[in-house]
Design a protein around this motif. Structure first.
Motif, PDB file in Angstrom:
ATOM      1  N   LEU A 157      37.430  14.089  36.656  1.00  0.00           N
ATOM      2  CA  LEU A 157      38.760  13.653  37.064  1.00  0.00           C
ATOM      3  C   LEU A 157      39.172  12.362  36.380  1.00  0.00           C
ATOM      4  O   LEU A 157      40.327  12.184  36.011  1.00  0.00           O
ATOM      5  CB  LEU A 157      38.803  13.445  38.581  1.00  0.00           C
ATOM      6  CG  LEU A 157      38.582  14.688  39.442  1.00  0.00           C
ATOM      7  CD1 LEU A 157      38.504  14.296  40.904  1.00  0.00           C
ATOM      8  CD2 LEU A 157      39.690  15.698  39.216  1.00  0.00           C
ATOM      9  N   GLY A 158      38.227  11.404  36.251  1.00  0.00           N
ATOM     10  CA  GLY A 158      38.548  10.103  35.674  1.00  0.00           C
ATOM     11  C   GLY A 158      37.950   8.984  36.490  1.00  0.00           C
ATOM     12  O   GLY A 158      36.734   8.903  36.653  1.00  0.00           O
ATOM     13  N   VAL A 159      38.801   8.117  37.035  1.00  0.00           N
ATOM     14  CA  VAL A 159      38.353   6.954  37.813  1.00  0.00           C
ATOM     15  C   VAL A 159      38.285   7.348  39.295  1.00  0.00           C
ATOM     16  O   VAL A 159      39.271   7.800  39.873  1.00  0.00           O
ATOM     17  CB  VAL A 159      39.310   5.761  37.644  1.00  0.00           C
ATOM     18  CG1 VAL A 159      38.847   4.583  38.497  1.00  0.00           C
ATOM     19  CG2 VAL A 159      39.393   5.355  36.170  1.00  0.00           C
ATOM     20  N   VAL A 160      37.109   7.159  39.885  1.00  0.00           N
ATOM     21  CA  VAL A 160      36.886   7.477  41.291  1.00  0.00           C
ATOM     22  C   VAL A 160      36.706   6.181  42.074  1.00  0.00           C
ATOM     23  O   VAL A 160      35.856   5.346  41.734  1.00  0.00           O
ATOM     24  CB  VAL A 160      35.639   8.364  41.469  1.00  0.00           C
ATOM     25  CG1 VAL A 160      35.318   8.551  42.955  1.00  0.00           C
ATOM     26  CG2 VAL A 160      35.843   9.712  40.790  1.00  0.00           C
ATOM     27  N   GLY A 161      37.508   6.016  43.123  1.00  0.00           N
ATOM     28  CA  GLY A 161      37.321   4.904  44.045  1.00  0.00           C
ATOM     29  C   GLY A 161      36.524   5.383  45.241  1.00  0.00           C
ATOM     30  O   GLY A 161      36.963   6.261  45.983  1.00  0.00           O
ATOM     31  N   ALA A 162      35.313   4.845  45.414  1.00  0.00           N
ATOM     32  CA  ALA A 162      34.444   5.224  46.529  1.00  0.00           C
ATOM     33  C   ALA A 162      34.513   4.127  47.589  1.00  0.00           C
ATOM     34  O   ALA A 162      34.112   2.987  47.329  1.00  0.00           O
ATOM     35  CB  ALA A 162      33.015   5.422  46.047  1.00  0.00           C
ATOM     36  N   LYS A 232      46.649   3.034  45.679  1.00  0.00           N
ATOM     37  CA  LYS A 232      48.009   3.039  45.129  1.00  0.00           C
ATOM     38  C   LYS A 232      48.046   3.008  43.592  1.00  0.00           C
ATOM     39  O   LYS A 232      49.094   3.269  43.010  1.00  0.00           O
ATOM     40  CB  LYS A 232      48.798   1.855  45.692  1.00  0.00           C
ATOM     41  CG  LYS A 232      49.121   2.005  47.178  1.00  0.00           C
ATOM     42  CD  LYS A 232      49.962   0.842  47.686  1.00  0.00           C
ATOM     43  CE  LYS A 232      50.352   1.035  49.146  1.00  0.00           C
ATOM     44  NZ  LYS A 232      51.152  -0.104  49.673  1.00  0.00           N
ATOM     45  N   SER A 233      46.923   2.714  42.970  1.00  0.00           N
ATOM     46  CA  SER A 233      46.927   2.595  41.506  1.00  0.00           C
ATOM     47  C   SER A 233      47.056   3.967  40.841  1.00  0.00           C
ATOM     48  O   SER A 233      46.293   4.886  41.151  1.00  0.00           O
ATOM     49  CB  SER A 233      45.641   1.933  41.027  1.00  0.00           C
ATOM     50  OG  SER A 233      45.572   1.973  39.610  1.00  0.00           O
ATOM     51  N   PRO A 234      47.970   4.127  39.888  1.00  0.00           N
ATOM     52  CA  PRO A 234      48.078   5.400  39.167  1.00  0.00           C
ATOM     53  C   PRO A 234      46.902   5.649  38.228  1.00  0.00           C
ATOM     54  O   PRO A 234      46.726   6.777  37.752  1.00  0.00           O
ATOM     55  CB  PRO A 234      49.393   5.250  38.387  1.00  0.00           C
ATOM     56  CG  PRO A 234      49.573   3.775  38.237  1.00  0.00           C
ATOM     57  CD  PRO A 234      49.004   3.162  39.475  1.00  0.00           C
ATOM     58  N   ARG A 235      46.099   4.608  37.964  1.00  0.00           N
ATOM     59  CA  ARG A 235      44.945   4.781  37.081  1.00  0.00           C
ATOM     60  C   ARG A 235      43.681   5.168  37.839  1.00  0.00           C
ATOM     61  O   ARG A 235      42.643   5.404  37.221  1.00  0.00           O
ATOM     62  CB  ARG A 235      44.714   3.502  36.273  1.00  0.00           C
ATOM     63  CG  ARG A 235      45.832   3.234  35.268  1.00  0.00           C
ATOM     64  CD  ARG A 235      45.488   2.099  34.325  1.00  0.00           C
ATOM     65  NE  ARG A 235      45.445   0.819  35.020  1.00  0.00           N
ATOM     66  CZ  ARG A 235      45.158  -0.351  34.444  1.00  0.00           C
ATOM     67  NH1 ARG A 235      44.874  -0.387  33.145  1.00  0.00           N
ATOM     68  NH2 ARG A 235      45.157  -1.474  35.136  1.00  0.00           N
ATOM     69  N   VAL A 236      43.746   5.228  39.161  1.00  0.00           N
ATOM     70  CA  VAL A 236      42.630   5.746  39.961  1.00  0.00           C
ATOM     71  C   VAL A 236      42.952   7.189  40.308  1.00  0.00           C
ATOM     72  O   VAL A 236      43.983   7.479  40.909  1.00  0.00           O
ATOM     73  CB  VAL A 236      42.427   4.910  41.241  1.00  0.00           C
ATOM     74  CG1 VAL A 236      41.350   5.528  42.124  1.00  0.00           C
ATOM     75  CG2 VAL A 236      42.053   3.480  40.879  1.00  0.00           C
ATOM     76  N   ASP A 237      42.080   8.100  39.907  1.00  0.00           N
ATOM     77  CA  ASP A 237      42.370   9.525  40.024  1.00  0.00           C
ATOM     78  C   ASP A 237      41.915  10.129  41.346  1.00  0.00           C
ATOM     79  O   ASP A 237      42.436  11.167  41.755  1.00  0.00           O
ATOM     80  CB  ASP A 237      41.692  10.278  38.873  1.00  0.00           C
ATOM     81  CG  ASP A 237      42.193   9.803  37.523  1.00  0.00           C
ATOM     82  OD1 ASP A 237      43.294  10.224  37.128  1.00  0.00           O
ATOM     83  OD2 ASP A 237      41.507   8.988  36.885  1.00  0.00           O
TER      84      ASP A 237
END
Length: 494
Positions: A157-162, A232-237
């Motif tokens: 997916l890309g960038v994952v926020g855990a 809210k970041s569009p760069r976190v997928d």
């Protein structure tokens, strides 16, 4: 070896914690810090960096760049798997450090961590390392036209926020980090502010194992500020979250503007159904550990015990006796069964439910909050008999060592009571009739059903909830579905 023959580990100094961004440990930009406290001694353990929104943006930028330009997502599956296997080995090698950190930070008994938690965590990295090699390749398919070939690819997916909670800090982190990395994603980990110590140690494991810079980032600090920046970041997928249903709902709303992938593992109020034909001794043990393991600070705790009417009085008497004999104490003491409640706010919340229970049901065990050596956030194993399913203590997630005992009449009544909740995370059935067990398992609305046991987990078994207990699955090959997306390539061979 007898418990009293096992030497108790000792508390140790923990270095000041920093942020890990783009492969480098650093302080928060404004120099802010926060304190983490030992719930057993109520003393300060250490300080850790308190990240701001600017720090979160720096981590997002580093992760985004690492995914777009770095080697991780393009690395051969075998090479990525080698690093994950190395992380698993380092976790096992450093089990004592992790166990002491978790005992000091949130009250997890040291022996439970060593015997149960760490094997599961290192197992997650080994399992998903294997999954990366076995299930991440594409597949060719045929079409109606002989000159057309269809290639279906699975891509990260890309960038994952855990975003992880305070009750199982390491286990619930590894259940997200392992599949995310195995699939080729990059990660930003935001641990609970109250329990960051194993997160710091895990980030160092990633560095030592050779995870490239920017692929694994750690930011400690307030959930509102950092969680808001990530969702809210569009760069976190993707956001992978474990926590309360109310916080999960806010993350879902805030992620809608960027149509963010999300996995939600939320609250629970899990029923444990005890039939008259169950092995009484085994059922008592399953019920005791189902609710009181990790002092009830477990999302899948058996926090409603439903008992067939014909054995209700006997079960209440014997279960209450077990609860009264439960050993509270320092989590570093091998004899301890229940350590302290992880945080002061949770301690006060649970005591509020205890008082509510005293007003609405019959207290048969516990209810007290003793100090040990004059200190500690301890709450006794607490049992309320003659409870009805509509009480607050029967419907709301207490997240502590408090349980209502509720009688039922027959199978239909048991199913009605079991499903009469907004949650659907876990459940259990204790009976000697396998046909009944499977029949009821089909009808219970929960993501996990334990038959004649409780608290069984394995990296290859998917885990997640129904209803307001969330969506998506962690663990198992199914978890990779939540960290990958499919691309279809049509090729005209001419």
């Amino acid at each position: 070896m007898p418990l009293d023959a096992i030497p108790a580990p000792v508390r140790k100094p923990i270095p000041r914690g920093q942020l890990l961004i783009n492969g480098l440990w650093r302080d928060a930009r404004d120099g802010a810090t926060m304190v983490t406290t030992d719930p057993t001694t109520e003393a300060e353990i250490t300080t850790v960096a308190r990240a701001s929104a600017a720090d979160a943006e720096a981590a997002i930028a580093a992760a985004y760049d690492a995914f777009e330009t770095g080697p991780w997502s393009r690395m051969r599956h075998e090479d990525r798997a080698k690093i994950l296997f190395r992380m698993a080995d380092l976790l096992d090698d450093r089990v004592d450090d992790f166990a002491i950190r978790e005992a000091m930070d949130m009250g997890m008994p040291y022996r439970d961590f060593c015997d149960v938690i760490m094997p599961h965590c290192s197992g997650l990295f080994r399992f998903f390392a294997g999954q990366a090699m076995a299930h991440m390749d594409g597949a060719y398919r045929t079409s109606y036209e002989s000159n057309i070939r269809i290639l279906t690819r699975r891509e990260p997916l890309g960038v994952v926020g855990a975003i992880t909670p305070w009750n199982f800090p390491l286990a619930l982190t590894c259940s997200k980090i392992a599949p995310a990395l195995a699939a080729g994603n990059v990660v930003i980990h935001k641990p609970a502010s109250d329990t960051p110590l194993t997160a710091l140690a895990l980030a160092q494991v990633a560095l030592d194992a050779g995870v490239p810079e920017g692929v694994y980032n750690l930011i400690t600090g307030p959930g509102g500020v950092i969680g808001d920046a990530l969702v809210k970041s569009p760069r976190v997928d993707k956001i992978a979250f474990t926590g309360s249903t109310s916080v999960g709902m806010n993350l879902i709303r805030n992620g809608a503007d960027t149509v963010k992938h999300q996995t939600m593992e939320l609250g629970g109020k899990s029923p444990n159904i005890i039939f008259a034909d169950a092995n009484m001794e085994a059922a008592l043990q399953a019920a005791f550990w189902g609710i009181f393991w990790n002092k009830g600070e477990v999302c899948v705790a058996g926090s409603r015990i439903l008992i067939e009417r014909s054995i209700y009085d006997e079960f209440v008497e014997r279960f209450s006796a077990l609860a009264r004999d439960a050993v509270l104490g320092d989590p570093l003491d091998p004899k301890t069964q229940l350590g302290p409640i992880a945080t002061k706010s949770e301690y006060e919340k649970i005591l509020g439910y205890v008082e509510e229970g005293k007003r609405t049901a019959r207290l048969t065990a516990g209810g007290g909050a003793p100090k040990i050596g004059g200190k500690g956030l301890f709450i006794e194993a607490t049992v309320f008999a003659d409870a009805s399913n509509d009480l607050r203590i029967s419907q709301e997630e207490i997240f502590g060592p408090v349980v209502p005992l509720i009688p039922f009449e027959d199978e239909e009544d048991a199913i009605r009571l079991a499903n009469a909740t907004t949650y659907g995370l876990a459940s259990g059935i204790q009976t000697s009739d396998l046909g009944r067990a499977l029949r009821l398992a089909d009808r219970i609305k929960a993501g996990t059903v334990w038959l004649n046991t409780w608290h069984k987990y394995h990296p290859n078994a998917p885990f997640g909830g129904y209803k307001m207990s969330g969506y998506g699955r962690e663990q198992g090959a199914e978890a990779l579905e939540n960290y990958t997306q499919y691309k279809t390539v049509w090729a005209n061979l001419g």
